[in-house]
Scaffold this active site. Structure first.
Site, PDB file in Angstrom:
ATOM      1  N   CYS A   1       8.088  34.515  24.066  1.00  0.00           N
ATOM      2  CA  CYS A   1       9.223  33.600  24.243  1.00  0.00           C
ATOM      3  C   CYS A   1      10.514  34.392  24.152  1.00  0.00           C
ATOM      4  O   CYS A   1      10.754  35.072  23.156  1.00  0.00           O
ATOM      5  CB  CYS A   1       9.228  32.499  23.186  1.00  0.00           C
ATOM      6  SG  CYS A   1      10.699  31.471  23.306  1.00  0.00           S
TER       7      CYS A   1
ATOM      8  N   GLY B   1       2.980  30.543  36.410  1.00  0.00           N
ATOM      9  CA  GLY B   1       4.312  30.946  36.853  1.00  0.00           C
ATOM     10  C   GLY B   1       4.618  30.268  38.172  1.00  0.00           C
ATOM     11  O   GLY B   1       4.224  30.751  39.226  1.00  0.00           O
ATOM     12  N   GLY B   2       5.257  29.103  38.093  1.00  0.00           N
ATOM     13  CA  GLY B   2       5.718  28.426  39.304  1.00  0.00           C
ATOM     14  C   GLY B   2       4.664  27.692  40.099  1.00  0.00           C
ATOM     15  O   GLY B   2       4.891  27.360  41.266  1.00  0.00           O
TER      16      GLY B   2
END
Lengths: 301, 261
Positions: free
Chosen positions: A128, A241-242
């Site tokens: 993070c 991721g996306g």
């Protein structure tokens, strides 16, 4: 047709999961999604004690994606076990708990508290970018990652997934360090550190100045990194991721991911996870594929 | 009340109310579940803009199945919405949020409804749902006093205007108009910019009366999952277990003393 996949001895009915931090513990999206349809619910990061997170604004939209700097707000592991795990027990889906901390001891405390629960796997958040201590500090240097991974592996009762950051020079170094330290799997990518400036106010849009970029804008980077890691380590990979559609998810599977997670696109389409799961089935059926393993890592063969 | 859902609806009509302020009616069954102070989130079609735009409900016609949204063009997404015409499709997520607790205003009470700028529209549905004496105090930049006639129809003779430039009503803000007109409410409902809400909260504490404030924050999911749109709370929030509540789901309406603004 077989859509089930196995990671570290844990079988998932299909390879579709939720990306940590985008789905809470499933309560909110349970109004839209039949959680029984998901391979796994991956929870928002949980620490040993409650975390208040960052000041607002915490989110900003950017072209084809979004920035967030939530700062891992969470109610702490005690509330989590009682309330969130209690809720998830109603469903026939795997539960992966994302674990965060400021120090190695913080992580270990959560891992130990979860040892006797029904949690299927642990995902260790060393990536993070939005907190000052812990998290990404453990995920940008191979020796630090090796150290925390081996200590968590000693304490953990469940298989351990290390969630990797893309904000590194060479992600395969991190993947190898996690594998060498005994990680059962890796998940990638977490968000890419980004920034947005309000040109009228001449100020940062996010109170935290920087935030993690997610959404379709990052997908090609994520697919590339999954492919790199698939060629660098033998442990399974959970790719994310996306991902917005089944076609996106299939790219990740072909690049070498055993499972995939839908993240920011949950915010855009609350039904995204179910649609991706159904779309993968349709793709397999439409292409006469009997077993999903026929496409996992197929570009590497 | 049915659950939240995302659906494709039809625009019933759209017109310009004032410079940059649009009045759109959407035919949707979500109207049947909608209450005052709640909101819906509209999706732009342009895929470079991913997130739905939260917009407050100005009126909900439950019989006809129609939501009225009055909004300001603030960026790319709302600019796109402003070009929608009757018959066009629009995707929306709803019904979201906890609205104004109209039931807290007893019939014997006088309620003041305070709205500033683009915070004015949700007060219209509230005015319709309140079953008590209503004093509507609305503030604008200038003489473009959108929705004024709608409020007059709800509370004839009890609509008070404040304008920053003094062109209509009281020169100043809604608190100035409240005082100038000698309004002494038993309960307050407010929606508007943060400095206004702070003044309303202070007034409510001084007067020892309840005040329900509708807050605004940048949102992503709109359903309480992402924790993007939090506001600071006075006590430990029962959901988050920290001093943070979610504007989208725990709010957007909070009693003034619950929140640190």
């Amino acid at each position: 047709m077989k859509t089930s996949v196995t990671i570290a001895g844990v079988e998932f009915k299909n390879p579709v999961m939720t990306a940590s931090g985008t789905f809470g513990s499933g309560m909110e999206y349970g109004e839209f999604v039949d959680l029984n349809r998901l391979g796994a619910v991956v929870t928002k990061g949980v620490a040993n004690v409650p975390w208040a997170g960052n000041p607002t604004p915490r989110v900003a939209e950017v072209y084809g994606g979004m920035l967030n700097a939530i700062g891992l707000q969470n109610p702490g592991v005690d509330v989590f076990i009682q309330r969130d795990l209690g809720f998830l027990e109603q469903f026939d889906t795997r539960v992966i708990v994302n674990v965060c901390g400021r120090t190695v001891e913080d992580y270990l405390e959560v891992v130990e508290r979860l040892a006797d629960t029904r949690v299927d796997m642990l995902e260790i958040n060393v990536s993070c970018p939005n907190v000052k201590e812990g998290a990404i500090a453990f995920g940008q240097k191979a020796d630090a990652l090796y150290g925390i991974t081996s200590r968590i592996k000693k304490a953990a009762r469940q298989p351990v997934i290390m969630k990797l950051s893309p904000n590194v020079t060479d992600i395969t170094e991190m993947a190898r360090a996690a594998e060498a330290a005994g990680a059962d799997a890796i998940s990638l990518i977490n968000t890419l550190t980004g920034m947005k400036i309000d040109i009228e106010r001449r100020k940062f849009v996010l109170a935290n100045k920087t935030g993690g970029l997610s959404g379709p804008a990052i997908k090609p980077v994520a697919v590339r990194m999954v492919w790199q890691c698939a060629n660098a380590v033998k442990i399974p990979i959970i790719g994310m991721g996306g991902i917005a559609s089944a076609e996106d998810a299939i790219e990740f599977l072909m690049a070498g991911a055993t499972a995939v997670a839908v993240g920011a696109m949950n915010f855009v389409n609350p039904y995204a996870t179910m649609e991706v799961a159904q779309g993968i089935e349709n793709f397999l059926a439409g292409h006469g594929i009997e077993d999903i393993h026929e496409i996992i890592g197929c570009v590497n063969r | 009340m049915a659950g939240k859902r995302k659906e494709r609806a039809r625009v019933a009509s759209q017109r310009l109310l004032a410079p940059g302020i649009y009045d759109m009616r959407i035919a949707t069954d979500l109207a049947k579940d909608a209450g005052c102070g709640q909101f819906v989130a509209l999706y732009p079609k342009d895929k470079s803009t991913l997130l739905p735009r939260p917009i407050s409900i100005c009126e909900a016609d439950r019989q006809a199945g129609e939501l009225r949204l009055v909004y300001r063009v603030a960026g790319k997404g709302t600019a796109e919405f402003s070009h929608l015409q009757a018959g066009d499709s629009v995707d929306l997520l709803g019904v979201l949020g906890n609205g104004f607790p109209a039931g807290r205003a007893q019939r014997s009470m006088t309620a003041a409804l305070l709205g500033g700028g683009i915070g004015v529209p949700p007060l219209l549905e509230l005015a319709k749902e309140l079953d008590c004496d209503r004093r509507i105090v609305v503030g604008y930049r200038d003489s473009q006093c959108f929705l004024r006639e709608d409020f007059e129809a709800q509370a004839p003779g009890h609509v008070y205007i404040a304008t920053e430039d003094g062109s209509v009503g009281t020169k100043g803000n809604v608190m100035d108009a409240l005082r100038e007109n000698g309004i002494a409410p038993d309960i307050l409902f407010a929606c508007g910019p943060l400095p206004m809400l702070r003044a309303v909260k202070q007034y409510a504490i001084e007067q020892g009366i309840l005040a329900y404030l509708s807050l605004e924050e940048r949102m992503a999911c709109g359903v309480g999952a992402c924790l993007g749109c939090v506001c600071q709370t006075a006590g430990v929030d029962p959901h988050s277990h920290v001093h943070n509540a979610r504007v989208c789901t725990d709010g957007p309406v909070f009693e003034a003393r619950e929140v640190e603004i």
